[in-house]
Design a protein around this motif. Structure first.
Motif, short mmCIF file in Angstrom:
data_model
loop_
_atom_site.label_atom_id
_atom_site.label_comp_id
_atom_site.label_asym_id
_atom_site.label_seq_id
_atom_site.Cartn_x
_atom_site.Cartn_y
_atom_site.Cartn_z
N THR A 189 -17.50 -95.68 56.26
CA THR A 189 -16.46 -96.33 55.46
C THR A 189 -15.18 -95.50 55.40
O THR A 189 -14.14 -96.00 54.98
N GLU A 190 -15.27 -94.22 55.77
CA GLU A 190 -14.16 -93.26 55.73
C GLU A 190 -13.62 -93.05 54.33
O GLU A 190 -12.44 -92.72 54.13
N ASN A 191 -14.47 -93.26 53.33
CA ASN A 191 -14.10 -92.94 51.94
C ASN A 191 -14.51 -91.52 51.56
O ASN A 191 -13.90 -90.92 50.68
N LEU A 192 -15.56 -91.02 52.18
CA LEU A 192 -16.05 -89.68 51.90
C LEU A 192 -15.69 -88.75 53.04
O LEU A 192 -16.06 -88.99 54.20
N TRP A 193 -14.94 -87.69 52.73
CA TRP A 193 -14.56 -86.70 53.74
C TRP A 193 -15.12 -85.35 53.34
O TRP A 193 -15.01 -84.93 52.19
N VAL A 194 -15.73 -84.68 54.29
CA VAL A 194 -16.37 -83.39 54.05
C VAL A 194 -15.90 -82.42 55.13
O VAL A 194 -15.71 -82.80 56.28
N GLY A 195 -15.71 -81.16 54.75
CA GLY A 195 -15.40 -80.15 55.75
C GLY A 195 -14.30 -79.20 55.36
O GLY A 195 -14.35 -78.01 55.70
N GLU A 196 -13.29 -79.67 54.65
CA GLU A 196 -12.14 -78.83 54.34
C GLU A 196 -12.54 -77.61 53.52
O GLU A 196 -12.03 -76.51 53.74
N HIS A 479 -5.80 -93.27 37.23
CA HIS A 479 -6.68 -92.16 36.89
C HIS A 479 -7.88 -92.10 37.84
O HIS A 479 -8.27 -91.02 38.31
N LEU A 480 -8.45 -93.25 38.14
CA LEU A 480 -9.59 -93.30 39.05
C LEU A 480 -9.15 -92.93 40.47
O LEU A 480 -9.88 -92.23 41.18
N GLU A 481 -7.97 -93.38 40.87
CA GLU A 481 -7.48 -93.05 42.20
C GLU A 481 -7.25 -91.55 42.34
O GLU A 481 -7.53 -90.96 43.39
N ARG A 482 -6.77 -90.93 41.27
CA ARG A 482 -6.57 -89.48 41.30
C ARG A 482 -7.90 -88.74 41.47
O ARG A 482 -8.00 -87.78 42.24
N LEU A 483 -8.92 -89.20 40.75
CA LEU A 483 -10.25 -88.59 40.91
C LEU A 483 -10.76 -88.77 42.33
O LEU A 483 -11.36 -87.85 42.92
N LEU A 484 -10.52 -89.93 42.91
CA LEU A 484 -11.01 -90.22 44.25
C LEU A 484 -10.31 -89.37 45.30
O LEU A 484 -10.95 -88.86 46.24
N VAL A 485 -9.02 -89.20 45.16
CA VAL A 485 -8.25 -88.45 46.15
C VAL A 485 -8.56 -86.95 46.06
O VAL A 485 -8.78 -86.28 47.08
N ARG A 486 -8.63 -86.43 44.86
CA ARG A 486 -8.83 -85.00 44.71
C ARG A 486 -10.28 -84.57 44.88
O ARG A 486 -10.56 -83.54 45.46
N ARG A 487 -11.20 -85.32 44.33
CA ARG A 487 -12.63 -84.99 44.41
C ARG A 487 -12.89 -83.54 44.01
O ARG A 487 -13.65 -82.82 44.66
#
Length: 545
Positions: A189-196, A479-487
């Motif tokens: 889905t490309e919503n979850l990014w891991v690695g940075e 607020h939810l979008e901020r949580l999603l972007v920053r994680r």
């Protein structure tokens, strides 16, 4: 054996093989044009040699079959990402580890794992004399499986957006004592990014022959020691012994370290930790809260042993029970009797409806090595000081409370509940946060139980920040979008999904959409045929208890 030399500039080779007196004489007797011509020929020879060695390393990597993913995609910042179905942070860490170690093995380069100070990343050590061969095989690996490289010590981050297959990405490599390899990975889905925030770090250890026994000296401190005997035997060790964020499953492939590094870490937790989830709302949004909590444990707390679902209503059909998940039917208010839960571990996390983990966590974030729980402190105000739980906590312990407790997952011990039951204190009324008109204060059970545990030496409150949001909050989507972007938030607790205001303002739908995007990867606690809707259905979604 690998070539021990490193890629050097023509000037470096010229200085290495031509003595200083000869260079001084040539500077005054040989015309400048001739000197430039000699250095140019030398540089071309080095480039041809380096290209030949790179092709050899690339053939080794391709023969080993390294660097596979389902497909490639473009990340949020324009870099190349790799798509993996069922991706988790721990799985990405193991992908990276296996890629690098197999590449080093293919090039016959000795290595060993090091317990680094920052256990978000796995650190490997190689000898300084193999630095040239390491660069060649890693550049070949990054060409086959696109990733990125930066110098960690000294810190140089200007190459983090240049693919590691390019020579200019390695411009700081000659002076680097520690480098980091990074691969960006995502789910379909490309919503979850891991690695940075992960990647594999490689330290270059130098040989010291000043003493009778040759030693290897590390370029920076670690959690054990910086100097080890060069002939120290290697031992197998699980990745969970090197990083507290890893799965503790003993069936997973181990790594290799030196015997001198196989010691207990200061923050290592060697006892099992379970998770207890409450199921109270048999509605569409209630199921999404439970699903998100299970997925957050799978994604960010793979070290959890067994998940226990306390069902105060008929459990969803998509729950997959087994060795790692049990479902126990209970009456409302069963939270006060969790020490009677069958087969629960002495230490466990309690997640009420709406509580999820927002980023990778360790057992050490919730418990000390000697077994104390580390509950999250919350705000303290006049309303908290006059709350019923504050009076009940004083009655049970004889000591006045001094702070509240935050929302989100909270650590507990069975012994705490047993001592609370022994006090004979009457259970307080437990409010339903999903039908509350606003974000409530300290949960009564948290206030009483954590205060009693603290006064009895069973808990040491900590200060990790939590985020609590009510679904009826005007403008909740940013607020939810901020949580999603920053994680970057460890503890998230969402309230009010069953309130009339949240349904009228669309907050319930916004929260469910957020949960779908934040936790897109299915957990092993769900049946495969279970499907997730893109949003709350317009009819059943507003179902209230």
């Amino acid at each position: 054996m690998p070539d021990p030399t490193s890629m050097s500039s023509a000037g470096h080779v010229y200085k290495r093989f031509v003595p200083q007196p000869v260079r001084s004489a040539a500077a005054t007797t040989v015309p400048a044009g001739v000197r430039r011509k000699v250095k140019g020929q030398l540089a071309r020879t080095l480039r041809r040699r380096e290209a030949r060695l790179h092709r050899r390393a690339l053939r080794r990597v391709r023969r080993a079959g390294l660097g596979s993913s389902e497909r490639r995609t473009t990340a949020y910042d324009g870099r190349v990402g790799h798509v993996h179905t069922g991706l988790t942070a721990d799985l990405a860490r193991r992908f990276d580890h296996d890629l690098v170690t197999q590449a080093l093995d293919a090039a016959e380069i000795p290595w060993f794992a090091v317990p680094a100070l920052d256990d978000r990343r796995i650190c490997l050590a190689v000898e300084q004399r193999n630095k040239g061969a390491v660069r060649r095989v890693l550049r070949a690996l990054l060409e086959e499986h696109t990733g990125y490289v930066v110098s960690v010590s000294p810190a140089q981050g200007d190459t983090k957006e240049i693919p590691g297959s390019h020579l200019k990405a390695w411009k700081h490599y000659g002076k680097a004592r520690v480098i980091r390899l990074v691969w960006l990975r995502t789910d379909p889905t490309e919503n979850l990014w891991v690695g940075e925030d992960q990647g594999i770090e490689i330290e270059f250890w130098t040989a010291d022959t000043a003493l009778g026994t040759e030693r290897l000296i590390g370029p920076r401190p670690n959690r054990v020691q910086r100097a080890v005997p060069s002939d120290a035997p290697g031992v197998e060790i699980g990745l969970d012994r090197l990083s507290g964020y890893c799965d503790i499953d003993g069936d997973l492939e181990p790594t290799i370290t030196l015997e001198t590094f196989d010691v207990i870490r200061l923050e290592e937790i060697d006892f099992p930790v379970d998770a207890v989830l409450l199921w109270q709302h048999p509605t569409a949004w209630g199921e999404e809260l439970l699903r998100a909590a299970l997925r957050s444990l799978h994604q960010y707390a793979p070290w959890v042993d067994v998940v226990h679902v306390i069902a105060e209503a008929e459990p969803p059909a998509w729950l997959r029970t087994g060795e790692r998940l049990t479902v126990v039917r209970a009456r409302p208010g069963a939270e006060w009797q969790l020490h009677l839960l069958p087969d629960v571990a002495e230490h466990f996390l309690l997640l009420r409806p709406g509580a999820v983990l927002g980023r990778p966590v360790r057992p050490f974030d919730y418990f000390t090595p000697n077994g104390q729980s580390r509950p999250r402190r919350g705000p303290w105000n006049a309303q908290e000081s006059f709350a019923p739980w504050s009076s009940a906590a004083y009655s049970a312990t004889g000591r006045i409370t001094a702070h509240g407790y935050a929302h989100g997952s909270q650590p507990y011990r069975v012994q705490t509940f047993a001592r609370l039951a022994a006090t004979g204190s009457a259970p307080l009324h437990l409010p339903d946060g999903q039908h509350a008109p606003a974000v409530p204060g300290t949960h009564p059970l948290d206030g009483v139980a954590h205060h009693l545990a603290h006064t009895n030496g069973l808990a040491e409150p900590s200060g990790e920040a939590s985020t609590a949001l009510h679904a009826a909050l005007p403008g909740i989507r940013p607020h939810l979008e901020r949580l999603l972007v920053r994680r970057d938030t460890q503890q998230i607790h969402l309230f009010g999904l069953g309130s009339d205001e949240a349904h009228a303002r669309g907050g319930t739908r916004a929260v469910v959409d957020f949960l779908h995007r934040y936790f897109p990867v299915t957990s092993p606690f769900e049946h495969e045929q279970a499907t997730v809707a893109s949003a709350v259905p317009s009819g059943e979604a507003v179902g209230r208890r």
